[in-house]
Write an enzyme that holds these catalytic residues in place. Sequence first.
Site, short mmCIF file in Angstrom:
data_model
loop_
_atom_site.label_atom_id
_atom_site.label_comp_id
_atom_site.label_asym_id
_atom_site.label_seq_id
_atom_site.Cartn_x
_atom_site.Cartn_y
_atom_site.Cartn_z
CG MET A 205 -1.88 -1.21 1.19
SD MET A 205 -3.44 -0.94 2.01
CE MET A 205 -2.91 -0.68 3.68
CG HIS B 134 7.00 -2.19 2.17
ND1 HIS B 134 6.85 -1.03 2.90
CD2 HIS B 134 5.81 -2.82 2.22
CE1 HIS B 134 5.61 -0.97 3.36
NE2 HIS B 134 4.97 -2.05 2.98
CB SER C 8 4.50 -0.54 10.96
OG SER C 8 3.24 0.01 10.67
CE LYS D 280 3.79 -4.70 11.41
NZ LYS D 280 3.32 -3.80 10.43
CD GLN E 69 -5.97 -3.73 2.98
OE1 GLN E 69 -5.84 -4.19 1.85
NE2 GLN E 69 -5.00 -3.83 3.86
O1 PAF Z 1 -0.01 -5.77 3.75
C1 PAF Z 1 -0.45 -4.87 2.99
O2 PAF Z 1 0.22 -3.87 2.72
C2 PAF Z 1 -1.83 -5.01 2.39
O3 PAF Z 1 -2.70 -5.63 3.27
C3 PAF Z 1 -1.84 -5.72 1.01
C4 PAF Z 1 -1.39 -7.16 1.11
C5 PAF Z 1 -0.95 -4.97 0.03
C6 PAF Z 1 -3.26 -5.72 0.45
O4 PAF Z 1 -3.75 -4.45 0.28
#
Ligand code: PAF
Length: 293
Positions: A41, A48, A196, A160, A72
Amino acid sequence: METKIKSSRETLQRVSSISTMKEISQSLRKQNLTIGFVPTMGCLHAGHLNLVKRSLETCDRTVVSIFVNPTQFGPNEDLDTYPRQLESDIEKLETLGIDILFHPTQEEMYPAGYKTYVQVQDITEHLCGKSRPGFFKGVSTVVLKLFNIVQPHNAYFGEKDWQQLAVIEALVEDLNLGVAIIRVPLVRETDGLAMSSRNRYLSPQERQTALSLSRSLQQARDSIRQGITSAKVISKSIRQCLSEKEGTEIDYISICDPKNFTKKEEIRGRTLIALAVKVGPSRLIDNCIIEEF
Ligand code: PAF
């Protein structure tokens, strides 16, 4: 509309249309090139980038998606304020040398009249699924859509988000998606805080308070190593550690089976200790695995 921007290594291709992304993936597959995929995201941090590096090491081409997925987020959650920093994310991805950035708009992913959702059952009834109703339905739906669009061979996810990983593994297995899910260990700051995107909401003082998550897990590990196996006792000491400083609101402390998330009374066999705690404006999660002993 697609844009090409110069990278220090090669050219990073920015794709926002679903049909173009599908065409690219189909062409890569026809050439027998493996596609590694890292869905995100945005607001990329070292956790990442670690996923991206794993993909670059093992796949011929790496696709990263940046899409803040509205489905979500709950009605009172941080969708509007979720950090967005596309240009600096692109710089980081260029430096690593990824091939394709897929960043669709909300309208592209969920056009007016959108009506299909997928839901993984049972394992979503615990932990984050319990306190964030609808969260895993949104995650499963967007991940399934992204897999259909990007058609990866491998997809990389961080431990995580332990429960998210289990949900995605179930989705892939149950719906025969044929994507290899690669688990990548959690990455911490040097002081122990789990990385995070939401850490950036924290004030310096809240950041100090947030260290109690990793500290409480470390203390739990030490106690278990010393022979304490009662989940009640360990949970109580975690609660104490988390409550030492003002400004924490515990959502859950769970000592459970790492596969189905059912609660354990005794810490025997492989065990997951997972936490969700609100510190200031941020809801933070952290976890550790106690291996069989
Ligand atoms: O972990 C995340 O950043 C999100 O939940 C994902 C897997 C990209 C789905 O939007």
